[in-house]
Motif scaffolding. Structure first.
Motif, PDB file in Angstrom:
ATOM      1  N   GLY A  53      -1.311   3.450 -10.015  1.00 19.57           N
ATOM      2  CA  GLY A  53      -1.346   3.039  -8.621  1.00 19.57           C
ATOM      3  C   GLY A  53      -0.621   3.997  -7.696  1.00 19.57           C
ATOM      4  N   LEU A  68       1.789   3.388   1.513  1.00 21.76           N
ATOM      5  CA  LEU A  68       2.733   2.274   1.408  1.00 21.76           C
ATOM      6  C   LEU A  68       2.625   1.418   2.670  1.00 21.76           C
ATOM      7  CD1 LEU A  68       5.911   4.098   0.031  1.00 21.76           C
ATOM      8  CD2 LEU A  68       4.541   2.401  -1.170  1.00 21.76           C
ATOM      9  N   SER A  69       1.577   0.628   2.760  1.00 20.93           N
ATOM     10  CA  SER A  69       1.417  -0.256   3.912  1.00 20.93           C
ATOM     11  C   SER A  69       2.259  -1.517   3.697  1.00 20.93           C
ATOM     12  CB  SER A  69      -0.051  -0.640   4.083  1.00 20.93           C
ATOM     13  OG  SER A  69      -0.461  -1.484   3.019  1.00 20.93           O
ATOM     14  N   GLU A  71       1.173  -4.478   3.666  1.00 22.57           N
ATOM     15  CA  GLU A  71       0.452  -5.332   2.720  1.00 22.57           C
ATOM     16  C   GLU A  71       0.754  -4.919   1.282  1.00 22.57           C
ATOM     17  OE1 GLU A  71      -4.131  -6.724   1.613  1.00 22.57           O
ATOM     18  OE2 GLU A  71      -3.770  -5.242   3.186  1.00 22.57           O
ATOM     19  N   ASP A  72       0.784  -3.594   1.036  1.00 18.13           N
ATOM     20  CA  ASP A  72       1.128  -3.096  -0.300  1.00 18.13           C
ATOM     21  C   ASP A  72       2.501  -3.601  -0.722  1.00 18.13           C
ATOM     22  OD1 ASP A  72      -1.222  -1.565  -0.442  1.00 18.13           O
ATOM     23  OD2 ASP A  72      -0.256   0.135   0.563  1.00 18.13           O
ATOM     24  N   GLU A  75       2.594  -7.345  -1.565  1.00 22.87           N
ATOM     25  CA  GLU A  75       1.939  -7.613  -2.846  1.00 22.87           C
ATOM     26  C   GLU A  75       2.805  -7.150  -4.012  1.00 22.87           C
ATOM     27  OE1 GLU A  75      -1.804  -5.671  -2.414  1.00 22.87           O
ATOM     28  OE2 GLU A  75      -2.697  -7.309  -1.247  1.00 22.87           O
ATOM     29  N   LEU A  76       3.457  -6.004  -3.847  1.00 24.71           N
ATOM     30  CA  LEU A  76       4.355  -5.506  -4.892  1.00 24.71           C
ATOM     31  C   LEU A  76       5.499  -6.477  -5.136  1.00 24.71           C
ATOM     32  CD1 LEU A  76       5.376  -3.296  -6.825  1.00 24.71           C
ATOM     33  CD2 LEU A  76       6.520  -2.242  -4.863  1.00 24.71           C
ATOM     34  N   HIS A 153       6.968   2.039  -8.404  1.00 32.11           N
ATOM     35  CA  HIS A 153       6.694   1.807  -6.984  1.00 32.11           C
ATOM     36  C   HIS A 153       7.971   1.440  -6.237  1.00 32.11           C
ATOM     37  CE1 HIS A 153       2.333   1.999  -7.529  1.00 32.11           C
ATOM     38  NE2 HIS A 153       2.543   1.353  -8.662  1.00 32.11           N
ATOM     39  N   ARG A 219      -2.150   5.671   4.558  1.00 29.69           N
ATOM     40  CA  ARG A 219      -2.189   4.404   3.846  1.00 29.69           C
ATOM     41  C   ARG A 219      -3.350   4.370   2.865  1.00 29.69           C
ATOM     42  NH1 ARG A 219      -0.849   0.108   8.717  1.00 29.69           N
ATOM     43  NH2 ARG A 219       1.169   0.994   9.244  1.00 29.69           N
ATOM     44  N   GLN A 220      -3.232   3.415   1.919  1.00 28.32           N
ATOM     45  CA  GLN A 220      -4.298   3.247   0.943  1.00 28.32           C
ATOM     46  C   GLN A 220      -5.534   2.677   1.611  1.00 28.32           C
ATOM     47  OE1 GLN A 220      -3.333   1.574  -2.881  1.00 28.32           O
ATOM     48  NE2 GLN A 220      -1.198   1.854  -2.516  1.00 28.32           N
TER      49      GLN A 220
END
Length: 220
Positions: A53, A68-69, A71-72, A75-76, A153, A219-220
């Motif tokens: 990831g 690294l938003s 939202e990311d 979730e992490l 991460h 961002r992703q």
């Protein structure tokens, strides 16, 4: 050591320490020339990093360092809570008290010397040893493997708030609460202390990202 393993380790370290920033291109020709390797081991390494990831595919751009938003991050932390709270609880039930007593003294001493001249790499190395000791004491290889992936991460996220001295002091106090509970052999208190630490860490990172957002193209 196989070439692909060495390349994987080098690129992973550069991603975690910020040398390769979110959104940075990982074009095969450029990276193979920079690292002095052929494209086959580079592809193997990039495939592993994508599985971790840490690398993402971008249409028309090939592979890039994953972003690294907010939202990311959220979730992490959902995953961190599930894994780390359980690990702390198991560690409290299965620990060698002497190991965590020694760590508690090191963390306490580190907290007393926090300041502008603090060796942050040394501080994070200490918290890394604490994480490793909890994983080992939990004595669950499947849980330990999952935590290894998550903590890669986490290492990236630490850069976001690493200059916030007040947060580091709070985190040190939280680490001591976790260690106290493990030394005392209290799974319930270890779980609660870990949950508190994660809640406050998430709030701090969200504030930092809000003040210094990751550029959209990164961002992703």
């Amino acid at each position: 050591m196989r070439t692909s393993e060495r390349v994987y380790g080098l690129l992973r370290e550069e991603i975690l320490d910020g040398t390769l920033a979110p959104g940075a291109s990982l074009a095969e020709i450029e990276q193979s020339e920079r690292l002095g390797v052929s494209r086959t081991p580079l592809r193997e390494a990039l495939s592993r990093l994508q599985g971790d990831g840490l690398v993402a595919a971008r249409g028309g751009r090939g592979l890039v360092v994953a972003g690294l938003s907010l939202e990311d991050v959220r979730e992490l932390f959902e995953l961190r809570e599930a894994l780390e709270v359980k690990a702390a609880s198991l560690a409290a039930a299965r620990r060698d008290p002497a190991v965590f007593e020694a760590l508690r003294e090191e963390v306490r001493a580190a907290g007393e010397t926090l300041g502008p001249a603090t060796d942050l790499e040394g501080f994070y190395a200490l918290t890394g040893r604490m994480d490793a000791a909890i994983s080992e004491a939990a004595a669950n290889p499947y849980l330990e493997a999952a935590l290894r992936s998550v903590r890669a991460h986490v290492a990236r996220l630490r850069r976001v708030s690493r200059d916030d001295e007040s947060r580091l002091r709070e985190a040190t106090h939280e680490h001591l609460l976790i260690l106290d509970a493990i030394v005392d052999g209290s799974p319930t208190m270890a779980a609660h202390a870990t949950e508190l630490h994660l809640h406050r860490s998430l709030a701090s990172i969200v504030r930092s990202l809000g003040a210094h957002p990751v550029p959209e193209e990164s961002r992703q």
